[in-house]
Enzyme design. Structure first.
Site, PDB file in Angstrom:
ATOM      1  CB  THR A  18      -0.925   0.031   1.235  1.00 19.05           C
ATOM      2  OG1 THR A  18      -0.123  -0.104   2.420  1.00 19.05           O
ATOM      3  CG2 THR A  18      -1.916  -1.112   1.185  1.00 19.05           C
ATOM      4  NE  ARG A  20       6.760   1.101   3.440  1.00 14.72           N
ATOM      5  CZ  ARG A  20       5.950   1.498   4.424  1.00 14.72           C
ATOM      6  NH1 ARG A  20       5.830   0.756   5.505  1.00 14.72           N
ATOM      7  NH2 ARG A  20       5.287   2.645   4.342  1.00 14.72           N
ATOM      8  CB  SER A  77       6.366   4.885   6.426  1.00 14.97           C
ATOM      9  OG  SER A  77       5.436   5.591   7.204  1.00 14.97           O
ATOM     10  CG  ASP A 114       5.804   8.526   9.950  1.00  7.27           C
ATOM     11  OD1 ASP A 114       5.571   9.727   9.725  1.00  7.27           O
ATOM     12  OD2 ASP A 114       5.435   7.616   9.185  1.00  7.27           O
ATOM     13  CG  ASP A 152       6.863   9.100   5.395  1.00  8.70           C
ATOM     14  OD1 ASP A 152       6.581   8.661   6.530  1.00  8.70           O
ATOM     15  OD2 ASP A 152       6.129   8.944   4.411  1.00  8.70           O
ATOM     16  NE  ARG A 175       1.941   5.080   9.595  1.00  7.57           N
ATOM     17  CZ  ARG A 175       1.662   3.827   9.931  1.00  7.57           C
ATOM     18  NH1 ARG A 175       1.637   3.476  11.214  1.00  7.57           N
ATOM     19  NH2 ARG A 175       1.417   2.914   9.012  1.00  7.57           N
ATOM     20  CD  GLU A 218      -6.023   1.395  10.375  1.00  7.49           C
ATOM     21  OE1 GLU A 218      -4.983   0.774  10.120  1.00  7.49           O
ATOM     22  OE2 GLU A 218      -6.744   1.905   9.497  1.00  7.49           O
TER      23      GLU A 218
END
Length: 542
Positions: free
Chosen positions: A42, A46, A148, A300, A302, A305, A388
């Site tokens: 998503t 990575r 991330s 975080d 990048d 969040r 979430e």
């Protein structure tokens, strides 16, 4: 929970940065080995160089595939590129630039050789494409190099097309397949050259200057509240000081350290170093400063969040803060469309459903992944889109698009605006929502599953569920497609009036994730979780 969760990292927990970077160049992936292939989740591809899942060959192939994809799509404008503070991000950016320049792509990199948060890159793409004069030169797109909040040994590589948000599965599938072809073919067809002629763009300056069109800084300044911001060693590190200086607010950057080992972090729940601002364990050192500020925030690596800390409530659960943000925004943004919807992923709290109903607003529920919110944010039909996992974005004061990727900086600033305008902390406002709508218990757990079971779960249809009750209540819906847009959710969601669970296969482990919530308390939640496993097992033919 790991026995050392929430305690400071020790020397034994730290990565060997030199070995990590050396492996990036030395280890060569085998495209016939599934774990070494390019795979877009998503949030892009990575992996780690040490496990031969994020290496120079991967980035050479992915970048060449992106060049070919954008050519096929008729994208002729500049490509914005930025990277976060992970050790593998800088070498990956150098590799990508070699390929982009060799293919004649016009590239815009940071003017100050600074780190670039994901929202700043999305903002840059949209600003270019929404300017008729610039758009006449060709649509822009972008690459953001980040895993991330993942641990220090990881790398990440994500493509954002002209809409500014995460690429959809059609694009990422094509790019991944082409990249794997190139790797299997010994990188024949990959063009490389010295990265000369790269243009620059002031990501930080453009983003910070535009914030006045989405956040009420006058209210924050008048209130005199004291704000703390911890970038957690991530890409927002220089953005917070710039925001403070431009808008004259009382803001302290509580940690300006950038360290690719993240030696200053406390360990997350599983004993790993992970820059997750929604985790009480990862945020333990930040929480020690809670009493010094009216609002304390974290981001975080990048900055897509957010973590919100209040002196009266500690670190807020992401679902709780999303509910507060939604109620506040839809009561204080008169420039938004009267029919603008509230967007949520289907594993977000049902408190949001109740808040939406109380506001008289349409709830737009979509599968997991921020990409689903992109069209609605672009045309203003979705005022707020949130996940979430502590990621969200919303519209400008005038109802136009801000970013189409998650913006952790924005959501942190909103917490200060909420405190300044209402005189109450987001924690206080959430307690008021609980008094009005009930107190949900929410948790995500994992259950074991074979690869075959995971594949079956991803294709499960709600009609395969024969249960009629969940934890003593009649089942009201059995969903395999999201109510908001009809897209497949890659799993199952079962609801009752007061509870629900959703089950989705993990992309990396032999487990499936169970998200569950109950408005009847923690004990009822345990019953929901137990019955969820039984219902899923039966539906899979177990």
């Amino acid at each position: 929970m790991h026995e050392r969760a929430g305690t400071p990292a020790t020397e034994a927990d730290l990565i060997d940065v030199e070995a990590l970077v050396r492996a990036y160049y030395d280890l060569k992936p085998d495209a016939s080995v599934p774990a070494q292939r390019v795979a877009f989740g998503t949030s892009g591809h990575r992996g780690s160089s040490l496990s031969t899942s994020f290496n120079e060959d991967h980035i050479l192939a992915i970048t060449q595939a992106i060049v070919e994809y954008r050519t096929a799509q008729g994208i002729t404008g500049p490509l914005f590129i930025g990277a976060d503070t992970h050790a593998l991000s800088a070498p990956a950016q150098t590799t990508a630039l070699d390929v982009l320049v060799a293919n004649g792509v016009r590239v815009l990199a940071d003017a100050y050789d600074d780190f670039v948060p994901t929202p700043a890159l999305s903002h840059a793409i949209l600003k270019w494409n929404n300017d008729p004069a610039r758009r006449a030169e060709g649509e822009a797109d972008g690459i953001v190099i980040t895993p991330s909040h993942n641990p220090p040994q990881d790398g990440g590589f994500k493509y954002n097309p002209p809409h500014g948000g995460p690429a959809d599965s059609d694009a990422t599938t094509w790019i991944a397949n082409r990249a794997n072809e190139l790797i299997a073919g010994g990188l024949e067809g990959v063009n490389q050259a010295e990265p000369s002629g790269v243009e620059t763009y002031d990501f930080r300056g453009e983003y910070v200057a535009d914030l006045e069109n989405i956040i009420d800084f006058d209210a924050i300044k008048r209130s005199g509240i004291k704000i703390g911001a911890d970038p957690l060693g991530g890409a927002s590190v220089h953005y917070w000081a710039a925001i403070r200086d431009r808008y004259g607010i009382d803001l302290e950057v509580v940690n300006e350290r950038v360290d690719p080992q993240w030696a200053f972090m406390t360990l997350d729940w599983d004993g790993k170093i992970r820059m997750d601002p929604s985790s009480p364990q990862a945020m333990a050192s930040v929480l020690a400063n809670a009493g010094r500020f009216d609002i304390l925030t974290g981001n975080d690596a990048d900055a897509d969040r957010h973590g919100i800390v209040t002196p009266d409530g500690g670190l807020m659960n992401p679902n709780h803060y999303l509910a507060v943000a939604i109620e506040y925004l839809f009561g204080h943004r008169s420039g938004w469309r009267h029919d603008a919807s509230i967007g949520k992923t289907l594993v977000s709290s049902s408190m949001i459903d109740r808040v939406a109903a109380g506001l008289g607003r349409h709830l737009w529920e979509v599968p997991v992944g921020f990409k689903w919110f992109v069209p609605g944010l672009v045309d203003g039909s979705v005022g707020f889109g949130g996940e979430e996992s502590a990621g969200a974005s919303f519209l400008r004061f005038d109802g136009t698009v801000w970013t189409t990727d998650k913006d952790g900086i924005l959501l942190c600033l909103l917490a200060s605006e909420i405190r300044a305008v209402t005189g109450k902390s987001p924690s206080e406002l959430y307690r008021a929502l609980v008094a009005k709508y009930g107190d949900p218990a929410y948790e995500r757990t994992d259950a074991p599953a074979t690869p075959e079971q995971k594949a079956a779960l991803g294709k499960l249809d709600g009609d395969q569920v024969h249960a009629t009750e969940l934890a003593g209540q009649p089942i009201t819906a059995k969903l395999s497609h999201a109510p908001g847009n009809g897209a497949a959710i890659g799993g199952l969601k079962v609801t009752t009036d007061d509870a629900w669970f959703a089950a989705r296969p993990s992309g990396t482990e032999d487990v499936y994730k169970i998200y569950a919530e109950s408005f009847q308390g923690p004990e009822h939640l345990k019953v929901v979780q137990a019955e969820a496993q039984r219902i899923v097992t039966e539906a899979l033919g177990g």
